[in-house]
Design a protein around this motif. Structure first.
Motif, PDB file in Angstrom:
ATOM      1  N   LYS A  30       0.835  -1.202   0.000  1.00 20.17           N
ATOM      2  CA  LYS A  30       0.000   0.000   0.000  1.00 20.17           C
ATOM      3  C   LYS A  30       0.873   1.256   0.000  1.00 20.17           C
ATOM      4  CE  LYS A  30      -4.231  -1.789   2.077  1.00 20.17           C
ATOM      5  NZ  LYS A  30      -3.888  -3.215   1.944  1.00 20.17           N
ATOM      6  N   ALA A  31       0.458   2.241  -0.803  1.00 20.82           N
ATOM      7  CA  ALA A  31       1.245   3.465  -0.926  1.00 20.82           C
ATOM      8  C   ALA A  31       0.311   4.636  -1.189  1.00 20.82           C
ATOM      9  CB  ALA A  31       2.271   3.330  -2.055  1.00 20.82           C
ATOM     10  N   PHE A  32       0.885   5.835  -1.080  1.00 21.24           N
ATOM     11  CA  PHE A  32       0.095   7.064  -1.208  1.00 21.24           C
ATOM     12  C   PHE A  32       0.974   8.133  -1.834  1.00 21.24           C
ATOM     13  CE2 PHE A  32      -1.299  11.144   0.630  1.00 21.24           C
ATOM     14  CZ  PHE A  32      -2.657  11.121   0.352  1.00 21.24           C
ATOM     15  N   LEU A  33       0.428   8.846  -2.809  1.00 28.03           N
ATOM     16  CA  LEU A  33       1.124   9.968  -3.438  1.00 28.03           C
ATOM     17  C   LEU A  33       0.414  11.263  -3.081  1.00 28.03           C
ATOM     18  CD1 LEU A  33       1.949   8.725  -7.061  1.00 28.03           C
ATOM     19  CD2 LEU A  33       3.616   9.590  -5.398  1.00 28.03           C
ATOM     20  N   PHE A  34       1.192  12.240  -2.643  1.00 27.16           N
ATOM     21  CA  PHE A  34       0.655  13.565  -2.327  1.00 27.16           C
ATOM     22  C   PHE A  34       1.336  14.568  -3.244  1.00 27.16           C
ATOM     23  CE2 PHE A  34       0.347  17.563  -0.025  1.00 27.16           C
ATOM     24  CZ  PHE A  34      -0.952  17.539   0.436  1.00 27.16           C
ATOM     25  N   LEU A  35       0.533  15.264  -4.045  1.00 34.30           N
ATOM     26  CA  LEU A  35       1.042  16.183  -5.056  1.00 34.30           C
ATOM     27  C   LEU A  35       0.514  17.582  -4.782  1.00 34.30           C
ATOM     28  CD1 LEU A  35       0.105  13.759  -7.919  1.00 34.30           C
ATOM     29  CD2 LEU A  35       2.444  14.248  -7.253  1.00 34.30           C
ATOM     30  N   MET A  36       1.420  18.550  -4.680  1.00 35.07           N
ATOM     31  CA  MET A  36       1.048  19.920  -4.357  1.00 35.07           C
ATOM     32  C   MET A  36       1.492  20.875  -5.461  1.00 35.07           C
ATOM     33  SD  MET A  36      -0.354  21.910  -2.018  1.00 35.07           S
ATOM     34  CE  MET A  36      -0.139  21.386  -0.312  1.00 35.07           C
ATOM     35  N   ASP A  37       0.539  21.650  -5.955  1.00 34.10           N
ATOM     36  CA  ASP A  37       0.809  22.711  -6.923  1.00 34.10           C
ATOM     37  C   ASP A  37       0.634  24.037  -6.189  1.00 34.10           C
ATOM     38  OD1 ASP A  37       0.889  24.578  -8.935  1.00 34.10           O
ATOM     39  OD2 ASP A  37      -0.777  23.748 -10.094  1.00 34.10           O
ATOM     40  N   TYR A  38       1.734  24.567  -5.660  1.00 32.54           N
ATOM     41  CA  TYR A  38       1.650  25.786  -4.863  1.00 32.54           C
ATOM     42  C   TYR A  38       1.273  27.000  -5.710  1.00 32.54           C
ATOM     43  CZ  TYR A  38       3.720  23.573  -0.745  1.00 32.54           C
ATOM     44  OH  TYR A  38       3.945  22.779   0.351  1.00 32.54           O
ATOM     45  N   ALA A  39       1.744  27.050  -6.948  1.00 33.02           N
ATOM     46  CA  ALA A  39       1.500  28.226  -7.783  1.00 33.02           C
ATOM     47  C   ALA A  39       0.009  28.446  -8.014  1.00 33.02           C
ATOM     48  CB  ALA A  39       2.225  28.086  -9.119  1.00 33.02           C
ATOM     49  N   HIS A  40      -0.739  27.338  -8.202  1.00 38.89           N
ATOM     50  CA  HIS A  40      -2.170  27.443  -8.479  1.00 38.89           C
ATOM     51  C   HIS A  40      -3.021  26.996  -7.291  1.00 38.89           C
ATOM     52  CE1 HIS A  40      -0.217  27.010 -12.483  1.00 38.89           C
ATOM     53  NE2 HIS A  40      -1.026  28.002 -12.760  1.00 38.89           N
ATOM     54  N   ARG A  41      -2.378  26.708  -6.164  1.00 39.23           N
ATOM     55  CA  ARG A  41      -3.048  26.339  -4.914  1.00 39.23           C
ATOM     56  C   ARG A  41      -3.972  25.129  -5.135  1.00 39.23           C
ATOM     57  NH1 ARG A  41      -6.305  30.174  -2.636  1.00 39.23           N
ATOM     58  NH2 ARG A  41      -5.810  29.461  -0.547  1.00 39.23           N
ATOM     59  N   ARG A  71      -4.026  20.654  -4.804  1.00 42.49           N
ATOM     60  CA  ARG A  71      -3.354  19.451  -4.297  1.00 42.49           C
ATOM     61  C   ARG A  71      -4.185  18.234  -4.663  1.00 42.49           C
ATOM     62  NH1 ARG A  71      -4.012  21.240   1.997  1.00 42.49           N
ATOM     63  NH2 ARG A  71      -6.234  21.706   1.918  1.00 42.49           N
ATOM     64  N   ILE A  72      -3.503  17.150  -4.945  1.00 51.56           N
ATOM     65  CA  ILE A  72      -4.160  15.894  -5.307  1.00 51.56           C
ATOM     66  C   ILE A  72      -3.580  14.779  -4.449  1.00 51.56           C
ATOM     67  CG2 ILE A  72      -4.248  14.118  -7.115  1.00 51.56           C
ATOM     68  CD1 ILE A  72      -4.916  16.242  -9.105  1.00 51.56           C
ATOM     69  N   LYS A  73      -4.479  13.914  -3.974  1.00 48.64           N
ATOM     70  CA  LYS A  73      -4.102  12.760  -3.160  1.00 48.64           C
ATOM     71  C   LYS A  73      -4.434  11.492  -3.947  1.00 48.64           C
ATOM     72  CE  LYS A  73      -7.053  14.019  -0.080  1.00 48.64           C
ATOM     73  NZ  LYS A  73      -7.882  14.149   1.146  1.00 48.64           N
ATOM     74  N   ILE A  74      -3.490  10.560  -3.967  1.00 50.38           N
ATOM     75  CA  ILE A  74      -3.687   9.326  -4.731  1.00 50.38           C
ATOM     76  C   ILE A  74      -3.358   8.125  -3.838  1.00 50.38           C
ATOM     77  CG2 ILE A  74      -3.148   8.072  -6.840  1.00 50.38           C
ATOM     78  CD1 ILE A  74      -2.042  10.630  -8.032  1.00 50.38           C
TER      79      ILE A  74
END
Length: 214
Positions: A115-126, A128-131
């Motif tokens: 089991k794993a989890f990806l956290f992606l943050m786009d600070y410029a456009h505010r 975030r996506i969680k996978i």
């Protein structure tokens, strides 16, 4: 408990995060009804969609979480050129595993718990996506590594990592500070400086013509 394969009473995809304990906490604090409406629509998304592909294409950084057999979590930063996380098929992401500090905590965790989890943050456009999903390491497959390796990137790949997406969700922008990457700032400043230089040259030319007439 409902069977995920039951076509009549399927488990919402959001149950991957909203366990009974989480739902109890939501009920106690007043947000259960809101998330029950999410569940009624099927929960989180489960397939890689064009908007997720577009988001990944702009990402040059990510946080990858795994856990060992006892549940001890570990979060590791992953980075590369924009788009280093590639789409393999409609439910699988992949990226090259670059040589690093050789602690191999993630690989050790995967040998016990996929089991794993990806956290992606786009600070410029505010944004975030969680996978959520399962991750596996693929050793000794140079063709796959070549497919996943960013072009003209100087890192040394050791293996391929394939992330099977089980569910993903977009968070609201609340509390995300807006930050701009240094290359974007540098490009904006150069554009400004070039414009200033052009205007100064234009002003100097106008002054020279006025002086010539005087």
């Amino acid at each position: 408990m409902p069977d995920p394969s039951d076509p009549i009473h399927p488990v919402p995809a959001s149950d991957i995060a909203f366990t009974p304990a989480v739902k109890a906490a939501q009920a106690e604090r007043g947000s259960r009804a809101m998330y029950a409406r999410v569940e009624a629509r099927g929960g989180f998304r489960t397939r890689i969609t064009p908007d997720l592909v577009a988001f990944l294409g702009e990402m040059d950084t990510a946080y990858l979480a795994t856990a060992n057999a006892t549940g001890q979590p570990y979060v590791q930063h992953r980075g590369g050129p924009k788009g280093f996380i590639r789409v393999v098929d409609e439910e699988t992401l992949g990226f090259a595993d670059f040589s690093g500090n050789r602690q191999y905590v993630t690989l050790g965790n995967l040998s016990e718990n996929s089991k794993a989890f990806l956290f992606l943050m786009d600070y410029a456009h505010r944004r975030r996506i969680k996978i959520w999903g399962e991750l596996r390491a693929v050793e000794n497959d140079p063709d796959l590594v070549a497919r996943l390796m960013p072009e003209d990137y100087g890192a040394m790949p050791e293996r391929a990592l394939l992330f099977r997406v089980r569910a993903w969700d977009i968070n609201c922008p609340q509390h995300i500070p807006q930050k701009i990457d240094a290359p974007l700032v540098a490009a904006a400043l150069k554009e400004r400086d070039d414009r200033i230089a052009a205007l100064e040259a234009e002003v100097a030319g106008l002054r020279a013509r006025l002086d010539a007439r005087g």
